[in-house]
Motif scaffolding. Structure first.
Motif, mmCIF file in Angstrom:
data_model
loop_
_atom_site.group_PDB
_atom_site.id
_atom_site.type_symbol
_atom_site.label_atom_id
_atom_site.label_comp_id
_atom_site.label_asym_id
_atom_site.label_seq_id
_atom_site.Cartn_x
_atom_site.Cartn_y
_atom_site.Cartn_z
ATOM 1 N N GLN A 103 -14.831 -23.513 11.519
ATOM 2 C CA GLN A 103 -14.119 -23.176 12.813
ATOM 3 C C GLN A 103 -14.973 -23.321 13.935
ATOM 4 N N LEU A 104 -16.225 -22.660 14.133
ATOM 5 C CA LEU A 104 -16.989 -22.717 15.217
ATOM 6 C C LEU A 104 -17.466 -24.197 15.382
ATOM 7 N N GLN A 105 -17.675 -24.977 14.400
ATOM 8 C CA GLN A 105 -17.983 -26.510 14.601
ATOM 9 C C GLN A 105 -17.051 -27.276 15.454
ATOM 10 N N MET A 106 -15.663 -27.137 14.789
ATOM 11 C CA MET A 106 -14.538 -27.539 15.423
ATOM 12 C C MET A 106 -14.342 -27.267 17.036
ATOM 13 N N ILE A 107 -14.429 -26.077 17.360
ATOM 14 C CA ILE A 107 -14.521 -25.500 18.530
ATOM 15 C C ILE A 107 -15.501 -25.885 19.578
ATOM 16 N N ALA A 108 -16.763 -26.219 19.063
ATOM 17 C CA ALA A 108 -18.017 -26.643 19.596
ATOM 18 C C ALA A 108 -17.526 -28.294 19.834
ATOM 19 N N ALA A 109 -16.838 -29.068 19.092
ATOM 20 C CA ALA A 109 -16.644 -30.317 19.002
ATOM 21 C C ALA A 109 -15.746 -30.695 20.052
ATOM 22 N N ALA A 110 -14.595 -29.822 20.151
ATOM 23 C CA ALA A 110 -13.573 -29.874 20.919
ATOM 24 C C ALA A 110 -14.224 -29.731 22.641
ATOM 25 N N ALA A 111 -14.951 -28.678 22.525
ATOM 26 C CA ALA A 111 -15.275 -28.623 24.005
ATOM 27 C C ALA A 111 -16.254 -29.577 24.545
ATOM 28 N N SER A 112 -17.143 -30.097 23.642
ATOM 29 C CA SER A 112 -18.050 -31.318 24.138
ATOM 30 C C SER A 112 -17.266 -32.705 24.382
ATOM 31 N N ALA A 113 -15.956 -32.684 23.702
ATOM 32 C CA ALA A 113 -15.303 -33.985 23.886
ATOM 33 C C ALA A 113 -14.908 -34.065 25.332
ATOM 34 N N PRO A 114 -14.891 -35.389 25.733
ATOM 35 C CA PRO A 114 -14.472 -35.750 27.108
ATOM 36 C C PRO A 114 -13.111 -35.350 27.505
ATOM 37 N N ALA A 115 -12.795 -34.929 28.588
ATOM 38 C CA ALA A 115 -11.293 -34.635 29.078
ATOM 39 C C ALA A 115 -10.652 -36.009 29.451
ATOM 40 N N PRO A 116 -9.302 -36.043 28.888
ATOM 41 C CA PRO A 116 -8.521 -37.115 29.170
ATOM 42 C C PRO A 116 -8.496 -37.343 30.709
ATOM 43 N N MET A 117 -8.671 -38.313 31.125
ATOM 44 C CA MET A 117 -8.192 -38.972 32.753
ATOM 45 C C MET A 117 -6.964 -39.202 32.828
ATOM 46 N N GLN A 118 -6.367 -38.323 33.769
ATOM 47 C CA GLN A 118 -4.820 -38.086 33.962
ATOM 48 C C GLN A 118 -4.424 -39.599 34.555
ATOM 49 N N GLY A 119 -3.212 -40.026 34.097
ATOM 50 C CA GLY A 119 -2.585 -41.316 34.812
ATOM 51 C C GLY A 119 -2.924 -42.697 34.054
ATOM 52 N N LEU A 120 -3.826 -42.597 33.183
ATOM 53 C CA LEU A 120 -4.650 -44.161 32.818
ATOM 54 C C LEU A 120 -3.520 -44.334 31.417
ATOM 55 N N HIS A 121 -3.717 -45.826 31.579
ATOM 56 C CA HIS A 121 -2.799 -46.349 30.390
ATOM 57 C C HIS A 121 -3.674 -45.980 29.007
ATOM 58 N N PRO A 122 -2.819 -45.470 27.824
ATOM 59 C CA PRO A 122 -3.622 -45.184 26.817
ATOM 60 C C PRO A 122 -4.698 -46.145 26.566
ATOM 61 N N ALA A 123 -4.433 -47.352 26.437
ATOM 62 C CA ALA A 123 -5.340 -48.335 25.918
ATOM 63 C C ALA A 123 -6.892 -48.392 26.570
ATOM 64 N N ILE A 124 -6.460 -48.153 27.985
ATOM 65 C CA ILE A 124 -7.590 -47.865 28.986
ATOM 66 C C ILE A 124 -8.338 -46.797 28.926
ATOM 67 N N GLN A 125 -7.537 -45.482 28.594
ATOM 68 C CA GLN A 125 -8.294 -44.270 28.172
ATOM 69 C C GLN A 125 -9.251 -44.582 26.882
ATOM 70 N N GLU A 126 -8.519 -45.252 25.849
ATOM 71 C CA GLU A 126 -9.105 -45.312 24.587
ATOM 72 C C GLU A 126 -10.491 -46.088 24.783
#
Length: 209
Positions: A15-38
């Protein structure tokens, strides 16, 4: 104390590893097309560049899929994907950007001869468009592919050299079982056997008379 508890509790450690991975993941950029976000996440693009692409693509919705496919293909083999994308965005605004590559007769012939899959065919067509000595490259590609029993995978391995302008290098002199040349040789052997069988039939027919 916490370290001891984590070491003896695999569930808590997971569980702690999952929390750490989620915290280090880049935050989604609001308003972008999903393909461009990917694309931004995959190539680690900064937000300014991603938004520049999003703005440029808003006026290219009719060719969106082909344009994005072409960008992915080119960026995957680029030494600096972000720098390449910056150039391509300027080309979009200037009217000089071409999306999905046209698959010409030479590439279609290779697809048919070596049974290339669609992804390898499309990426090969795009890479060859940017090569200065396309005729020489096609000749070398034939030498590489005709001996391979996994030609689509072979194409994918050669894309980086094609994209960076490097020479393709020498081909493997061995003929792999199941390759194009191997199939040709087997067909020749079958024709020889059939011809021998026909000759024996004619000789038996002559003797019976």
């Amino acid at each position: 104390q916490w370290a001891a508890r984590i070491g003896t509790n695999p569930l808590l450690a997971g569980q702690l590893q999952m929390i750490a991975a989620a915290a280090s993941a880049p935050a989604p950029m609001q308003g972008l097309h999903p393909a461009i976000q990917e694309m931004a996440e995959y190539f680690h693009l900064d937000e300014q560049l991603a938004r520049m692409l999003d703005d440029a693509m808003k006026s290219r919705m009719d060719t969106f899929e082909g344009d994005m496919t072409a960008l992915w293909d080119q960026m995957e083999t680029a030494r600096n994907p972000g720098g390449l994308l910056n150039v391509k965005i300027r080309e979009m605004w200037d009217g000089g950007f071409s999306g999905a590559p046209e698959i010409d007769k030479d590439v279609r012939d290779m697809q048919r001869m070596y049974k290339l899959d669609e992804q390898a065919t499309r990426k090969l067509a795009g890479a060859l468009q940017r090569r200065p000595n396309k005729k020489d490259d096609i000749e070398l590609l034939h030498r590489h592919l005709e001996r391979s029993n996994k030609p689509s995978a072979r194409v994918m391995m050669m894309l980086r050299k094609l994209g960076s302008g490097e020479p393709l290098g020498d081909w493997d002199k061995r003929i792999a079982p199941g390759s194009y040349l191997d199939r040709i040789e087997q067909e020749k052997e079958r024709e020889k056997e059939q011809e021998k069988e026909r000759r024996r039939d004619r000789e038996r027919g002559g003797c019976s008379r």
